[in-house]
Enzyme design. Structure first.
Site, PDB file in Angstrom:
ATOM      1  N   LYS A   1       3.676   8.929 -10.359  1.00  0.00           N
ATOM      2  CA  LYS A   1       5.078   9.270 -10.655  1.00  0.00           C
ATOM      3  C   LYS A   1       5.805   7.951 -10.882  1.00  0.00           C
ATOM      4  CE  LYS A   1       8.933   9.732  -9.534  1.00  0.00           C
ATOM      5  NZ  LYS A   1      10.015   8.978 -10.240  1.00  0.00           N
TER       6      LYS A   1
ATOM      7  N   GLU B   1       5.039  -0.436   0.244  1.00  0.00           N
ATOM      8  CA  GLU B   1       5.492  -1.796  -0.090  1.00  0.00           C
ATOM      9  C   GLU B   1       6.981  -1.681  -0.387  1.00  0.00           C
ATOM     10  OE1 GLU B   1       1.231  -3.197  -1.919  1.00  0.00           O
ATOM     11  OE2 GLU B   1       3.022  -3.379  -3.171  1.00  0.00           O
TER      12      GLU B   1
ATOM     13  N   CYS C   1      10.583  -8.005  -5.362  1.00  0.00           N
ATOM     14  CA  CYS C   1      10.527  -7.779  -3.905  1.00  0.00           C
ATOM     15  C   CYS C   1      10.270  -9.076  -3.148  1.00  0.00           C
ATOM     16  CB  CYS C   1       9.465  -6.750  -3.570  1.00  0.00           C
ATOM     17  SG  CYS C   1       7.835  -7.208  -4.158  1.00  0.00           S
TER      18      CYS C   1
ATOM     19  N   GLU D   1      19.397  -6.548   0.929  1.00  0.00           N
ATOM     20  CA  GLU D   1      18.675  -6.848  -0.309  1.00  0.00           C
ATOM     21  C   GLU D   1      19.581  -6.554  -1.509  1.00  0.00           C
ATOM     22  OE1 GLU D   1      15.479  -4.166  -1.578  1.00  0.00           O
ATOM     23  OE2 GLU D   1      14.232  -5.911  -1.982  1.00  0.00           O
TER      24      GLU D   1
END
Ligand code: NAD
Length: 512
Positions: free
Chosen positions: A198, A273, A307, A406
């Site tokens: 997906k 992750e 990331c 973040e």
């Protein structure tokens, strides 16, 4: 005479390459790949994907729901038996063919990724090559995937082996989506699992191309299935489907929590992750020129939508003023521009909602009392897309939101520190624990800090350089589990113990 390669003619070549691909994309639209066929959604629903460069509609995309996911999971289940039983040699050959196909289309993949995500060509040109390497690396490991241990006992011969867990779901984000999805899909296929992928709804274009390349390479029908759509609809259905044995997920920490809850009733194995707020610590004895290059690269490459970006700079007080002065000059000189232009260092951000999120941190920084030394505003770039000025925030304290959250854009927060203890304390005082970077010429200190940092990956005197056999993943809110080399097989496979009696041991006799 040879034509001189200039930045302007590479830009034109890229535009010329992209134009017919985009025309075809618009005409064909994007369907799901289910059981080897490109199909629309059962409901007929679609959504539009737009370019972050100029808002142009790139394609109409099939919008999958639980019914489409069920069809894909059934196809993956039906294909599993034969794929699991296929010899490792044959599987290896097929995965190398996928790598060949990716290499052949590397330039197409690069320009489509630029237009669909806003990432700059200078980075995307290499992303497709890295995707091919992911397939090659795991293709070569097919033969070892089932390896186990030999553990002889007094009366039994014990061995362990690994078997593929079954059909798995892979859910990926929109940052470097092509490279990143191969990083999850290649080991799953090499292990003998079948996959339902997906992709992120903001970047479906190259996932469609990957589906087509895998099919053209001769990978059997149903081994890789792709269902496009939204996270709360298609993604959720995938995590809840009983035929799907595990979910490999890359994305935000909050989504990871949701997936864990969604997968609980069917006891899904999960590999996450997730997000990061990674520190780069620069001590006063570091090679400051190299450190500066790495600091700039690790936050301003890939639009900061990365990331492992070093989004917090921790710099030692004695050198802070000089270092920040040089850093400021470099950030001011960064080239924001069209993603197909090879001179561009920062392209438009993926989506207007993400642009809004990144820009919201300008006011947050000011309200918290930090200083916006560079940037702090949207940027008027070519195509009037989602551009933002590369931003440098100084004078921050460790507990400010710009030092904790973040941002996921070209946005660097600078904090100063006194000594090693304080640096480690600040570095660890966040919810995340993905990566850490340390710059010092004192090797004892480098190792002490590496040991003390709460992060899954540490680079000493280096930017992030990926070596495929090494473990990739995070601690705390940055993830669960590790990818890379054999670590990937631990996730996609079950370890099985087989014990064979020598025929000599005493068996208790009951009911006599
Ligand atoms: P996201 O979590 O919003 O979406 C990721 C994927 O999850 C998308 O495909 C989305 O459709 C799907 N999804 C959303 N809700 C879902 C649900 N309830 N159930 C199932 N699937 C669902 O993340 P994003 O904004 O696309 O990506 C950016 C994030 O990814 C950042 O936080 C970044 O740090 C992280 N990331 C981490 C790594 C890593 O290796 N740690 C690598 C790349 C990106």
């Amino acid at each position: 005479m040879d034509k001189v390669v200039t930045s302007s003619n590479v830009f034109q070549t890229n535009k010329d390459r992209a134009a017919p691909l985009l025309e075809k994309l618009k005409a064909d639209g994007i369907g799901h790949l289910i059981g080897g066929k490109l199909v629309p959604s059962i409901s007929g629903a679609t959504f539009e994907t737009k370019s972050p460069v100029d808002g142009a509609v790139l394609a109409s995309v099939a919008r999958g729901n639980a019914q489409d996911v069920d069809r894909a999971a059934t196809a993956a289940s039906q294909a599993f038996k034969a794929w699991r039983a296929m010899s490792a040699t044959m599987r290896k050959k097929l995965l190398h063919r996928v790598a060949d196909a990716i290499e052949d289309r590397a330039d197409d993949i690069a320009v489509l990724e630029c237009i669909d995500t806003g990432q700059a060509y200078r980075f995307m040109a290499k992303a497709a090559i890295r995707a091919a390497e992911n397939f090659r690396f795991f293709a070569d490991k097919c033969a070892d995937a089932r390896d186990g241990f030999n553990m002889p006992g007094d009366e039994h011969w014990n061995v362990s082996t690994r078997v593929p867990i079954g059909p798995v779901g892979v859910i990926t984000p929109w940052n470097t989506p092509f490279m990143l999805s191969t990083w999850k899909i290649a080991p799953a296929l090499a292990a003998g699992c079948t996959v339902v992928h997906k992709p992120a709804e903001w970047s479906p274009v190259t996932a469609d191309l990957l589906s087509r390349l895998v099919k053209e390479a001769g990978v059997p029908d149903g081994v890789l299935n792709t269902v496009h759509g939204f996270g709360e609809e298609a993604g959720k259905a995938l995590t809840e489907h009983p035929a799907i044995k595990a979910i490999g997920f890359v994305g935000e920490s909050a989504t990871g929590s949701a997936i864990m809850a969604q997968g609980a009733p069917t006891l899904k194995r999960v590999h996450f992750e997730l997000g990061g707020k990674n520190p780069v610590i620069v001590f006063d004895d570091a090679d400051l020129d190299r450190a500066l290059d790495a600091v700039v690269f690790m936050i301003y490459s890939l639009n900061g939508e990365r990331c492992t970006s070093s989004s917090r700079l921790l710099v030692q007080r004695g050198i802070a003023e000089r270092f920040i002065e040089k850093l400021t000059a470099r950030v001011k000189a960064l080239k924001v521009g069209h993603p197909l232009d090879p001179a561009t260092e920062i392209g438009p951000l993926i989506h207007e909602r993400h642009l809004e999120k990144v820009c919201s941190y300008f006011d947050i920084a000011r309200e918290d009392g930090a200083i916006i030394a560079v940037g702090g505003k949207p940027h008027d770039g070519p195509g009037r897309g989602h551009y933002v000025a590369p931003t440098l925030v100084t004078g921050a304290q460790a507990d400010m939101r710009v030092a904790q959250e973040e941002v996921f854009g070209p946005f660097l927060t600078v904090i100063t520190f006194r000594d090693e203890d304080e640096a480690v304390g600040i570095a660890n005082a966040v919810q995340y624990g993905l990566a850490g970077y340390v710059w010092t010429s004192d090797m004892g200190r480098a190792l002490r800090v590496a040991d003390a940092l709460e992060a899954g990956m540490i680079w000493l005197n280096s930017e992030n350089v990926r070596h495929l056999p090494t473990p990739f993943g995070g601690m705390k809110s940055s993830g669960i589990g590790r990818d890379g080399g054999d670590y990937s097989f631990d996730f996609y496979m079950e370890t099985k113990h087989v014990s064979l009696a020598r025929g000599t041991h005493r068996i208790q006799r009951l009911g006599i």
